[in-house]
Write a protein that holds these residues in place. Structure first.
Motif, PDB file in Angstrom:
ATOM      1  N   LEU A 654       0.893  -1.306   0.047  1.00 29.96           N
ATOM      2  CA  LEU A 654      -0.086   0.014  -0.026  1.00 29.96           C
ATOM      3  C   LEU A 654       0.784   1.254   0.060  1.00 29.96           C
ATOM      4  O   LEU A 654       0.689   2.118  -1.027  1.00 29.96           O
ATOM      5  N   VAL A 655       1.812   1.318   0.940  1.00 24.52           N
ATOM      6  CA  VAL A 655       2.466   2.687   1.169  1.00 24.52           C
ATOM      7  C   VAL A 655       3.566   2.699   0.039  1.00 24.52           C
ATOM      8  O   VAL A 655       3.600   3.857  -0.462  1.00 24.52           O
ATOM      9  N   VAL A 656       4.294   1.710  -0.340  1.00 27.40           N
ATOM     10  CA  VAL A 656       5.097   1.749  -1.809  1.00 27.40           C
ATOM     11  C   VAL A 656       4.329   2.211  -2.842  1.00 27.40           C
ATOM     12  O   VAL A 656       4.891   2.894  -3.455  1.00 27.40           O
ATOM     13  N   GLU A 657       2.973   1.621  -2.833  1.00 24.79           N
ATOM     14  CA  GLU A 657       2.292   2.092  -4.092  1.00 24.79           C
ATOM     15  C   GLU A 657       2.026   3.611  -3.986  1.00 24.79           C
ATOM     16  O   GLU A 657       2.240   4.227  -5.041  1.00 24.79           O
ATOM     17  N   VAL A 658       1.747   3.993  -3.001  1.00 24.53           N
ATOM     18  CA  VAL A 658       1.404   5.655  -2.858  1.00 24.53           C
ATOM     19  C   VAL A 658       2.803   6.308  -3.140  1.00 24.53           C
ATOM     20  O   VAL A 658       2.708   7.215  -4.121  1.00 24.53           O
ATOM     21  N   VAL A 659       3.854   5.847  -2.802  1.00 25.61           N
ATOM     22  CA  VAL A 659       4.993   6.646  -2.993  1.00 25.61           C
ATOM     23  C   VAL A 659       5.479   6.580  -4.376  1.00 25.61           C
ATOM     24  O   VAL A 659       5.833   7.537  -4.894  1.00 25.61           O
ATOM     25  N   SER A 660       5.307   5.303  -5.146  1.00 28.38           N
ATOM     26  CA  SER A 660       5.663   5.265  -6.537  1.00 28.38           C
ATOM     27  C   SER A 660       4.710   6.048  -7.217  1.00 28.38           C
ATOM     28  O   SER A 660       5.251   6.571  -8.299  1.00 28.38           O
ATOM     29  N   ILE A 661       3.454   5.879  -6.660  1.00 31.70           N
ATOM     30  CA  ILE A 661       2.501   6.653  -7.993  1.00 31.70           C
ATOM     31  C   ILE A 661       3.048   8.175  -7.642  1.00 31.70           C
ATOM     32  O   ILE A 661       2.706   8.969  -8.686  1.00 31.70           O
ATOM     33  N   ILE A 662       3.407   8.754  -6.357  1.00 34.84           N
ATOM     34  CA  ILE A 662       3.690  10.089  -6.402  1.00 34.84           C
ATOM     35  C   ILE A 662       4.861  10.276  -7.283  1.00 34.84           C
ATOM     36  O   ILE A 662       4.869  11.228  -8.065  1.00 34.84           O
ATOM     37  N   LEU A 663       5.940   9.395  -7.465  1.00 36.10           N
ATOM     38  CA  LEU A 663       7.089   9.688  -8.206  1.00 36.10           C
ATOM     39  C   LEU A 663       6.685   9.655  -9.400  1.00 36.10           C
ATOM     40  O   LEU A 663       7.101  10.458 -10.428  1.00 36.10           O
ATOM     41  N   MET A 664       5.728   8.560 -10.179  1.00 29.21           N
ATOM     42  CA  MET A 664       5.366   8.665 -11.505  1.00 29.21           C
ATOM     43  C   MET A 664       4.520  10.013 -11.767  1.00 29.21           C
ATOM     44  O   MET A 664       4.970  10.646 -12.905  1.00 29.21           O
ATOM     45  N   ILE A 665       3.752  10.478 -10.975  1.00 30.23           N
ATOM     46  CA  ILE A 665       3.168  11.880 -11.245  1.00 30.23           C
ATOM     47  C   ILE A 665       4.175  12.816 -11.257  1.00 30.23           C
ATOM     48  O   ILE A 665       3.954  13.739 -12.347  1.00 30.23           O
ATOM     49  N   LEU A 666       4.955  12.760 -10.235  1.00 33.95           N
ATOM     50  CA  LEU A 666       6.085  13.963 -10.419  1.00 33.95           C
ATOM     51  C   LEU A 666       6.957  13.724 -11.582  1.00 33.95           C
ATOM     52  O   LEU A 666       7.116  14.627 -12.477  1.00 33.95           O
ATOM     53  N   ALA A 667       7.312  12.492 -12.338  1.00 32.37           N
ATOM     54  CA  ALA A 667       7.943  12.322 -13.354  1.00 32.37           C
ATOM     55  C   ALA A 667       7.049  12.812 -14.546  1.00 32.37           C
ATOM     56  O   ALA A 667       7.490  13.077 -15.566  1.00 32.37           O
ATOM     57  N   LEU A 668       5.742  12.360 -14.578  1.00 28.07           N
ATOM     58  CA  LEU A 668       5.034  12.623 -15.695  1.00 28.07           C
ATOM     59  C   LEU A 668       4.683  14.303 -16.184  1.00 28.07           C
ATOM     60  O   LEU A 668       4.793  14.419 -17.163  1.00 28.07           O
ATOM     61  N   PHE A 669       5.123  14.921 -15.077  1.00 21.43           N
ATOM     62  CA  PHE A 669       5.196  16.457 -15.427  1.00 21.43           C
ATOM     63  C   PHE A 669       6.251  16.812 -16.282  1.00 21.43           C
ATOM     64  O   PHE A 669       5.960  17.684 -17.185  1.00 21.43           O
ATOM     65  N   PHE A 670       7.215  15.932 -16.525  1.00 20.66           N
ATOM     66  CA  PHE A 670       8.304  16.196 -17.623  1.00 20.66           C
ATOM     67  C   PHE A 670       8.166  15.330 -18.656  1.00 20.66           C
ATOM     68  O   PHE A 670       9.066  15.572 -19.696  1.00 20.66           O
ATOM     69  N   MET A 671       7.207  14.890 -18.752  1.00 22.61           N
ATOM     70  CA  MET A 671       6.951  13.816 -19.918  1.00 22.61           C
ATOM     71  C   MET A 671       5.946  14.292 -20.816  1.00 22.61           C
ATOM     72  O   MET A 671       4.812  15.106 -20.257  1.00 22.61           O
ATOM     73  N   PRO A 672       5.752  13.952 -22.026  1.00 23.58           N
ATOM     74  CA  PRO A 672       4.406  14.057 -22.702  1.00 23.58           C
ATOM     75  C   PRO A 672       3.558  13.309 -22.200  1.00 23.58           C
ATOM     76  O   PRO A 672       3.595  12.125 -21.624  1.00 23.58           O
ATOM     77  N   GLN A 673       2.071  13.710 -21.942  1.00 22.26           N
ATOM     78  CA  GLN A 673       0.967  13.118 -21.028  1.00 22.26           C
ATOM     79  C   GLN A 673       0.246  12.448 -22.080  1.00 22.26           C
ATOM     80  O   GLN A 673      -0.491  11.456 -21.541  1.00 22.26           O
ATOM     81  N   LYS A 674       0.304  12.514 -23.113  1.00 24.49           N
ATOM     82  CA  LYS A 674      -0.330  11.843 -24.290  1.00 24.49           C
ATOM     83  C   LYS A 674       0.411  11.561 -25.230  1.00 24.49           C
ATOM     84  O   LYS A 674       0.949  12.824 -25.837  1.00 24.49           O
ATOM     85  N   THR A 675       0.398  10.453 -25.960  1.00 22.12           N
ATOM     86  CA  THR A 675       1.235  10.360 -26.907  1.00 22.12           C
ATOM     87  C   THR A 675       0.294   9.751 -28.174  1.00 22.12           C
ATOM     88  O   THR A 675      -0.745   9.012 -27.862  1.00 22.12           O
TER      89      THR A 675
END
Lengths: 929, 113, 504, 162, 89, 130
Positions: A654-675
């Protein structure tokens, strides 16, 4: 004194010229000369013994396990060659002293030359066939360095590489052949091999062994069809050509034939291959020699031709033929070395080697011309020179063989033709250069060289005459022993200049007359041959290499497109290919264990999990949605853990999941969001096929495992957790105690990842969108009030919960890892709510140190057990009973867990704070709340 | 239950593999993450499925196999570290290369240029 | 006291060093970090030597971590093979680190710590006797390699790192699946225990274990870079910095080691139904890997890429040789393994030096300016080339000769001979071509002025001289590797030494 | 004293939490809990802004029960609306003008609004002047505003004395 | 009787989760999906509690607590992403 | 399971009541999420109903565990945390929805005045308007 010195002296002597790099040229030459002279001194101690028919030997162990030892011998054959190598070597060094210009690096030249000399001596003296091979390849390497001596010239580089490639290839074939022979014989010592001669010839592997050995010999000796490299090796400085391509290296192949004569010869195959190759080579070489306009080219091909002659003699293999061959080896070495030196003198003095530009040099260089005529006559086989004698022997042998049955007659005829051509090019060498009209302009005005430069030529010329006149005194003793070594039985050689009128003499006469005629008709030949121009072996070789290289590069580019999907597909397909056979071995997929009943919640969970997984896969172009689907997957997985009795896992997940999703959202900011859609339909189809196979394999495995009965080491853990590890939460006890080392590794991984991420984020200037995908600018409020307030309230609460989870972890679900993640999540929430700057003001913790200390604490806890003489990570626990507090447990595992806790907090926060820092730096500050 | 479980794991794996075969770093990383979920489920199930048997010593008679749980815990943590690293690597690649496609656009390889 | 803990010290020393290096060390931390790193590497080397000596005495050190004996706890199982591999790692690491200390570590943060972590991971992977712990150490070494690989940054490096990372993440997932399968069938994780359990399997259980075992082959194949799983290697090794590539010379060997360990001990000749399940595959894949590497070097237009493909060839040779499944061949293979580790390490460093001093043309195989230390590099290159190609008299030749000699001429060995000789020829042509283009075909004019520090050159010389040492002492080294192989194939001793079952 | 217990209320609150978590009041738990709840505020004092102090805890309890009651009542209302006529509801979006500024009370009020079914606080408007509310019901905004003001905001102001 | 009731509750919650998931799939906008996800979290929490009651054990309490504490962090992050793009600034 | 049936009768009834209450409300909430017309109305459904839904379950849980032995209040924490966090998530989601200018249900009455809600900083506002 030791036989080995003869090899080792030049080997280590090769360092001398380099050590005296700064010395003057004469000193360098002098020092270099000392080396072969020293060898000669050593050699002379053994000569009497060898000539008396003994075989002096020496051995030093090197690789007894493989059968490769440093064993040397000095039989007649070796002696013959050693003498040639050292004797001519001395002359060459002296000659080179004058030949090399002041720009040339003399030290390097001498060094390589000595190295070569050493390897050549090694070949001929080796008493172990593997050792012989070692030196065989060393000659290739050192000759490569010598041919490429003038490496600024492209001819030299290419010629060197071609020589190396060809002889190297032959060498490798030879190795295989030698290994086979060694295996059959049961050893690699020459005596062992000789003793096994009959066995070898009878063995099934005789044919491959023979062919492989011959390949080695023919490439080295430039036999047809491998003759092409030799002329291009002429790019070497002339002393090198004179040495390598007359007396020594090319003779190595001949030597090999002679050496293995007792073992491999006297079979139909040997005769056919060796004789025919020699014959063809002789003719081809002679023909091309005649056509060459380059002096050294002419000599090179004439060398090919003469080597063919020797080869043919060895192929015939009778005692007389062997004697003729050995005799010709000596003669050829003498006159060819002299001729090369002459060519070098002409080149050196006039600045060109092109016979079309040279003529009438007789008047300008009378001494040189005289010497040249003597040795050329020897080459042409004119009496009374030594060449005549060996040629007569050769023609005689050509007449006497009957090995081709009814067709044997063509051999003497072709032999005569070869001799004819030999006469023709010898005439050409003399006539074109020294006569043929008056002197024409050349780059330099030629004159006779310094006396010392022509001295070696003179000496060799003298030898040619001496041997021609008194062969018995000069060489017969040596030839006796050499021939004995080759044939394996005692030999008495009879040589004389005059045999009376007989068939060979007639053939000689025919050859001389024919040669003159051919020379006169040479212009027709040139014209005839012009149509084959452009067939330059060097260019062919280069082209082939280049083409192969391009093709290979092409092939790789096609195979390895730099496409990750392809790599991954390869891996997955390998998995499928490798696993399908094993899975098909499963007779029944189910192992027979009764299944649990399916309850509704699980069913719903499965449905959601499956649909979420599908959605994640299909919605991958809308990344934010994909992330949400992923988080559903994560959630359901953690529920599944909970459902199947793994509360620790559920919490962690559960907690790892929360943290990884946050990381991914963070990363998504620098990525194209739709391809956009990127892969083609059939790619998708292919991927689906691969994916289904992998999924199917995993499911099958899983099902088969789940339904098969099972017995594991886990009972031990259940039984010992409380008594041995002091905790009732068996999972936690395994983590911090039974398998604490895994956990130490795991937190190390976490720490490394954090350090690596720090490295990744260092100096990164990310791509920062100023608006969202719909072009909407960002909301103005960075830190919403409600969020900040609640986050602030939550933080201490989370700490309490973390402390609780941490403390009870040993006995009930929980532990340092989850506690760490709880704290980290609360801190992350703070970062989200309040921002990096706010946090920085309030928490001056160095996360990196925190993390390091965490791992350190864990490791040091483990080390602590050493004080008690116990292995690393041995845990210790006790129950304390304090007043008021009551009874409680203290365990070192708790300290270890504390390390885990700190590492998790430190690493997670290090990752996130670095990430946050990176973006804040680039963002202009504006209104907060 | 076992059938359901293994089918789910299989499908989860298949979907992740499909994602991993995509051409952009983000879906691939997500695929890897999801694959690690599937693998964790797989590894977890090697101790067989048990309901109501949390391995807390002294609470009941039969327990779930605790060892795979411990292994999965380790795997989760390592997986987390790997996910974090790879996602940030993807960000960095996007930042420096300018695109998040995992492949080189031209077919030649750097060493050969 | 420390002798009894010798087995774990080569793992702990780099770990502690790395952790210390991660601490902030004031304004100028680098000198101190370097000092710690060098100290740690020297210490690790000494300890590895001590460990080897100890193992030679005791045959095998079994170190029960946490005092829980196998199969329940994790044990380090340092047999001769492990000790040998650990020693190789330590020997390689020292010169590479010295090289790295000359400003290479300033190209990005945390180089020093990551280096030590990397060494720790490799050491752990060699030492452990537990298959899941092997996974953990694989991850340790992988994550440090991920970070090291992009040391110095740059587009291409990033891209290849990304490929490397993602591919290896997939590999890790597969590793877990196979470990899970093996555990699900046998109920144990200790390798020696797995060996005994696997021997007793039959029928469906055996088929399942086989599936798990075969999947491990893919996992280790990725690490060892066996075809068709090798694609990550050439690009990764050729784009990263020389010092990292040199350290990575041992990384593929970890994969080879794992293959040797698992398919000898667990699925080895005595595994009854599951005996030698992977050997046929290994044989074919080894040969094709050699071929692929050979094609690669023919096509390579960059020295570092060329060296990377040389690594591929050497891997193919090792794998194919190992698959012949004999004590003698394995002994020869180990000799060759040692040689190729050192020499490829040296070549990567040398290529880096050459690229640096050549300036613009870098390591591309084209003619370029003369270098400041041109003749020194020429000689080094010559020696390295002779060694790697396998020409006499250096260790490469000795190694190849040993392999060919030990693979007595049978049908299969002919293929191996052919492949090895063919590869040698191709190497000969390509490497000389590269050398002559880069070192002989120099543009006229002044030499480039930038000169690499002496220490870097010394590091390369250190590695190269190992080849000479291996040539001179080939016989004792081979005797040792034969001992190693003998022990390795003496499978029955492992369970009896490692396992103490029934201890409550 | 102030230095030793920077935020006594927080400490007390944390201790309560601790006891609740352990579900035990044995001396060991309490002592350890006291230690933690004393120590943690030190760690996080920096991140603990100057929240408005609860001046009237008694009223807070009252407030809590009123809230509970309202939640239950409103729940039924909303539930019936969803079940009966989901398509005929008349939502509204309006601003509740705030009468206080302190962040804690404002947050609490906004949370209260969200927790009571039928209304969601969507945004705190510029300068903390009001709360943007989305209402589910068909009542008029004025009525809702009045209820909020009388039932909640007034009480909060009393509790925090602001 | 209590078990029957629990079964009914399981059913209702399962249906709820399914409906939430349907909303998550359907969208149509990102906030809808975020909301659906948030609700799934809360319903899962309830399921965990029910499971705890059903099995009469306390082992799921912590997991439920964690969902209560951190289930919303994901929602917050997603919301903040929509608002500001950058979560940590 | 057996343990559950051995509880006192009254507590069984009470627990059953609360469980059913919670479950039904949770169901209605989720139903609302599924069928309500726009985001803002949907926002109401789960944030309310799951809150009381959870409340019911928590009370039942406390009841059941407490009846079996000592008073057990730690499930209360779940409710506390949820009450603390649920409004925030609703708040943020609503903010996000407003920010992204989601289409509202056509019967929504908008009493907002200019400046009540944060608008975007639009340097070129014209371009952004649809």
């Amino acid at each position: 004194m030791n036989l080995l010195f003869i090899i080792f002296a030049p080997f280590f002597g090769a360092l001398l010229p380099l050590l005296f790099k700064q010395a003057s040229r004469p000193i360098k030459t002098g020092i270099t000369l000392l080396v072969p002279l020293f060898c000669l001194v050593v050699l002379f101690q053994y000569v009497p013994a060898t000539l008396a028919g003994e075989v002096p030997k020496q051995m030093v162990e090197w690789l007894p396990g493989v059968g490769l030892d440093f064993a040397v011998r000095l039989d007649g054959l070796s002696l013959l060659f050693v003498g040639l190598i050292l004797g001519i070597g001395v002359l060459i060094i002296g000659y080179a002293h004058y030949y090399l210009s002041s720009n040339d690096d003399e030290s390097r030249f001498y060094s390589c030359l000595l190295l070569f000399m050493s390897s050549m001596l090694g070949i001929v003296m080796a008493d172990n066939i593997l050792l012989m091979w070692v030196f065989w390849e060393l000659t290739s390497i050192s000759s490569f360095l010598l041919i490429g001596y003038w490496f600024h010239s492209s001819d030299a580089r290419r010629g060197a590489r071609m020589a190396l490639a060809t002889t190297g290839a032959g060498g490798l074939a030879l190795l295989a052949g030698l290994l086979i022979i060694g295996h059959i014989a049961g050893g690699y010592q020459l005596d062992t091999v000789f003793a096994a001669a009959e066995q070898i010839k009878a063995h099934a592997y005789y044919v491959p062994a023979l062919i492989l050995v011959l390949l080695g010999a023919f490439t080295k000796s430039a036999q047809f069809p491998f003759q092409f490299w030799l002329p291009h090796a002429m790019a070497a400085p002339t002393p090198v050509s004179a040495y390598l391509h007359s007396a020594t290296m090319v003779k190595a192949g001949i030597f090999l034939l002679a050496r293995f004569h007792p073992v491999l010869a006297e079979t139909e195959l040997w005769f056919t291959l060796v004789t025919l190759t020699g014959l063809i080579t002789m003719l081809v070489g002679a023909y091309f020699a005649l056509l060459k306009h380059d002096l050294k080219g002419l000599l090179a091909f004439s060398t090919v031709s003469h080597l063919g002659l020797i080869c043919m003699l060895l192929g015939i293999g009778t005692q007389a033929a062997v004697i003729a061959a050995l005799f010709h080896i000596i003669n050829h070495a003498l006159f060819k070395a002299a001729l090369f030196m002459t060519a070098g003198i002409i080149d050196h003095e006039s600045g060109t080697r092109d016979m079309r530009k040279l003529q009438g040099l007789m008047s300008l260089m009378p001494i040189t011309a005289t010497l040249a005529m003597i040795v050329a006559a020897s080459m042409a086989g004119i009496p009374p020179f030594n060449g005549f004698m060996s040629k007569e022997l050769f023609l005689d042998q050509a007449l006497q063989q009957h090995l081709f049955g009814g067709l044997s007659w063509f051999i003497p005829i072709l032999a005569t033709v070869g001799a004819m051509l030999s006469v023709a090019y010898s005439i050409r060498f003399i006539h074109d250069v020294f006569f043929n009209g008056d002197y024409k302009e050349t780059p330099k005005k030629p004159h006779d060289p310094p006396r010392m430069m022509s001295a070696p030529v003179a000496l060799l010329g003298f030898l040619c005459i001496a041997i021609g006149i008194a062969p018995m005194t000069m060489v017969s003793g040596l030839l006796d022993q050499a021939a004995a070594a080759v044939t394996g039985s005692p030999v008495e050689v009879k040589l004389s200049l005059w045999h009376g009128f007989n068939m060979p003499l007639l053939m000689s006469v025919v050859a001389v007359i024919g040669g003159i005629l051919i020379y006169l008709a040479r212009d027709q030949l040139f014209t005839f041959n012009r149509q084959f121009d452009g067939q330059d072996a060097k260019h062919n070789f280069e082209r082939i290499v280049q083409k192969t290289s391009d093709a290979a590069a092409n092939f790789y580019e096609r195979l390895d497109t730099g496409s990750l999907q392809r790599y991954i597909a390869f891996v997955l397909i390998s998995v499928i290919v490798v696993l399908l056979p094993s899975l098909s071995d499963l007779s029944v997929v189910t192992g027979g264990k009764p299944q649990l009943p399916v309850d509704m919640v699980s069913m719903v969970g499965a449905i959601i999990l499956i649909s979420a997984a599908f959605a994640t896969a299909t919605l991958h172009r809308n990344r934010f949605v994909m992330l949400m689907m992923l988080s559903v997957v994560g959630l359901v997985v953690s529920l599944a853990f909970a459902h199947f009795s793994a509360p620790d896992l559920a919490m962690t997940q559960l907690v790892v999941e929360v943290v990884s999703i946050i990381l991914m959202i963070l990363a998504l900011f620098f990525m194209p969001q739709k391809t956009s859609r990127a892969s083609s339909g059939h790619r998708v189809f292919r991927d689906i096929i691969i994916a289904s196979f992998i999924g199917g394999i995993v499911a099958t495995l899983n099902f088969a495992i789940l339904t098969s009965p099972f017995e594991s080491i886990s009972d031990f853990f259940l039984a010992n957790a409380k008594s041995g590890g002091g905790g009732t939460n068996v999972v936690n006890v395994i983590l911090v105690d039974f398998r604490g080392f895994d956990t130490l590794g795991e937190i190390t991984v976490l720490a490394i990842a954090a350090a690596g991420i720090h490295k990744l984020l260092n100096k990164l200037k990310p791509f920062m969108p100023s608006s969202d995908i719909d072009g909407r600018p960002w909301h103005r409020i960075r830190h919403p009030l409600m969020l900040t307030t609640v986050a602030n309230i939550l933080l201490p609460m989370a700490m309490v919960v973390a402390a609780y989870i941490f403390l009870r972890g040993h006995n009930l679900p929980g532990g340092g890892f989850i506690a760490g993640l709880i704290v980290a999540s609360a801190m992350i929430l703070q970062y989200i709510a309040n921002g990096v700057d706010w946090m920085k003001e309030r928490f001056s913790v160095n996360y990196q140190s925190l993390m390091s200390f965490g791992v350190l604490i864990a490791a040091l806890t483990g080390l602590g057990s050493w004080l008690f003489g116990k292995p690393f990570l041995t845990s210790w626990f006790t129950y304390l009973d304090w007043p008021v507090v009551g009874k409680f447990e203290f365990a070192t595992a708790l300290l270890f867990d504390l390390g885990v806790f700190l590492t998790v907090v430190g690493a997670t926060m290090m990752i996130l704070s670095n990430f946050g820092k990176m973006t804040t730096r680039h963002r202009p500050t504006h209104e907060g709340h | 239950m076992e059938t359901l479980y293994s089918v789910t794991v299989g499908i989860l794996t298949a979907c992740s593999v499909f994602l991993i075969l995509r051409g952009r770093s983000f879906p691939v990383v997500v695929g890897i993450t999801m694959l690690s979920y599937a693998v964790n489920l797989f590894l977890f199930s090697t101790g067989r499925l048990t309901i109501d048997g949390a391995p807390i010593y002294g609470t009941q008679e039969t327990y779930a196999d605790p060892l795979p749980q411990a292994l999965v815990l380790t795997a989760i943590v390592i997986g987390f570290a790997m996910t974090a690293y790879s996602i940030i690597l993807a960000v960095r690649a996007r930042g420096e290369i300018g695109t998040d496609e995992v492949n080189q656009q031209d077919n030649s390889t750097e060493g050969n240029r | 006291m420390w002798q009894q803990h010798l087995a774990i010290l080569p793992i702990l020393v780099p770990l502690l060093a790395a952790l210390l290096q991660l601490l902030p060390w004031g304004d100028r931390p680098q000198p101190r970090r370097r000092a710690i790193g060098l100290l740690s590497s020297i210490l690790t080397l000494i300890l590895s030597i001590a460990l080897l000596v100890q193992v030679n005495q005791d045959q095998m050190i079994v170190y029960a971590l946490g005092n829980w004996s196998a199969p329940f706890g994790i044990v380090l199982m340092v047999d001769k093979l492990s000790a040998l591999m650990m020693l190789i790692t330590a020997i390689l690491a020292l010169p590479v680190l010295i090289y790295g200390c000359y400003a290479e570590d300033n190209l990005g943060s945390h180089f020093q710590a990551l280096f030590q972590f990397q060494v720790m991971g490799i050491m752990g992977a060699f030492a452990t006797g537990d298959i899941f712990n092997l996974f953990v150490f694989f991850e340790v070494l992988l994550i440090s390699s991920y970070a090291l690989l992009m040391h110095g940054g740059g587009k291409f490096r990033l891209r290849t790192t990304l490929h490397y990372v993602l591919l290896n993440l997939l590999g890790s997932a597969l590793f877990l699946i196979s470990v899970g399968t093996l555990y699900g069938v046998t109920g144990t994780l200790n390798m020696a225990d797995l060996a005994t359990q696997v021997q007793q399997l039959s029928g469906d259980q055996a088929a399942l274990a086989k599936a798990g075992g075969m999947m491990l082959l893919i996992v280790f194949g990725i690490k060892a870079a066996i075809l068709p799983l090798h694609f990550w290697l050439p690009q990764a090794y050729s784009t990263t910095t020389g010092v990292v590539a040199a350290l990575f010379a041992i990384m593929t060997k970890v994969g080879v080691y794992a293959i040797v360990r698992v398919y000898t001990l667990i699925f080895g000749p005595e595994a009854n139904e599951l005996a030698l399940i992977a050997h046929d595959w290994l044989w074919i894949m080894g040969l094709i890997t050699m071929l692929a590497g050979a094609i690669g070097i023919i096509g390579a237009r960059d020295l570092r890429l060329l060296v990377a493909y040389l690594v591929v060839i050497s891997i193919g040779t090792l794998i194919a040789t190992y698959s012949l499944n004999g004590v003698a061949t394995t002994g020869a293979m180990l000799f060759y393994l040692i040689h190729s580790t050192f020499i490829t390490g040296a070549l990567f460093l040398l290529a880096d030096l050459i690229a640096f001093e050549r300036g613009k043309t870098a390591s591309r195989i084209v003619s370029g300016k003369k270098m400041a230390n041109h003749s020194a590099y020429s000689v080094m290159f010559l020696i390295a080339a002779i060694a790697i190609i396998g020409l006499p008299p250096l260790s490469g030749f000795v190694g190849k000769l040993m392999i060919m000699e030990s693979a007595s001429p049978t049908g299969a060995s002919f293929w191996l001979w052919g492949a090895m000789l063919g590869a040698t020829l191709i190497m000969l042509i390509s490497v000389t071509r590269a050398g002559s283009k880069m070192l002989w075909h120099t543009l006229s004019g002044k030499a480039n002025e930038q000169s690499a520090p002496l220490g870097k050159r010394a590091a390369v010389v250190m590695l190269l001289s190992l080849s000479v040492v291996m040539t001179l002492f080939a016989s004792p080294i081979r005797n040792y590797t034969d001992d190693v192989a003998e022990q390795l194939y003496d499978i029955d001793q492992y369970p009896s030494r490692v396992l103490i079952k029934g201890v409550e | 004293m102030k230095k030793l217990f920077p935020t006594p209320l927080l400490s007390f609150f944390l201790l309560t939490l601790w006891v609740l978590l352990f579900n035990s009041v044995s001396p060991g738990v309490v002592i350890l809990g006291a230690l933690f709840s004393w120590f943690i505020p030190f760690l996080f004092r920096a991140a603990w802004p100057n929240f408005a102090k609860v001046k009237r805890p008694d009223l807070a309890v009252v407030y809590f029960f009123i809230l509970l009651n309202d939640i239950v009542v409103a729940n039924f209302k909303v539930a019936s609306m969803i079940l009966r006529k989901p398509r005929s509801i008349k939502p509204a979006l309006f601003v509740f003008p705030l009468d206080m500024k302190e962040e804690l009370p404002v947050t609490l009020l906004a949370s209260t609004i969200t927790l009571t079914p039928g209304t969601v606080s969507c945004e705190i408007t510029r300068g903390r002047k009001g709360i943007l509310i989305h209402a589910f019901s068909e009542e008029s905004p004025e009525e809702v505003i009045k209820t909020i003001r009388n039932r909640y905001e007034r009480r909060l102001k009393e509790i925090f004395q602001c | 009787m209590l078990t029957t009731v629990l079964h009914i509750a399981f059913l209702l919650f399962s249906l709820s989760v399914l409906m939430n998931f349907w909303r998550l799939i359907k969208g149509p906008d990102l906030p809808d999906r975020i909301l659906a996800l948030d609700t799934i979290y809360i319903n899962s929490l309830a399921l965990l509690l029910l499971l705890g009651m059903y099995q009469n054990t306390q082992t799921y309490f912590e997991a439920a607590l964690l969902i209560a504490m951190f289930g919303f962090v994901g929602t917050i992050a997603a919301g903040k992403f929509l608002l500001r793009g950058d979560l940590i600034e | 399971m057996d343990a559950l049936n051995q509880l006192p009768e009254w507590s069984q009834w009470l627990a059953a009541f609360f469980i059913l209450l919670g479950a039904i409300f949770a169901f209605i909430g989720s139903l609302g999420l599924a069928i309500l017309p726009d985001f803002f109305t949907r926002l109401h459904a789960p944030t309310k109903n799951t809150t009381i839904g959870i409340g019911g379950i928590v009370i039942a849980s406390i009841l059941i565990t407490s009846v079996q032995g000592a008073i057990n209040l730690n499930e209360l924490l779940i409710a506390i945390f949820l009450f603390l966090t649920a409004p925030i998530s609703a708040h943020i989601m609503a903010k996000a929805a407003l920010h992204t200018e989601l289409k509202m249900f056509n019967r929504t009455k908008d009493f907002r005045q200019e400046g009540d809600s944060y608008k975007h900083i639009l340097p070129n506002k014209k371009d952004m308007e649809p």
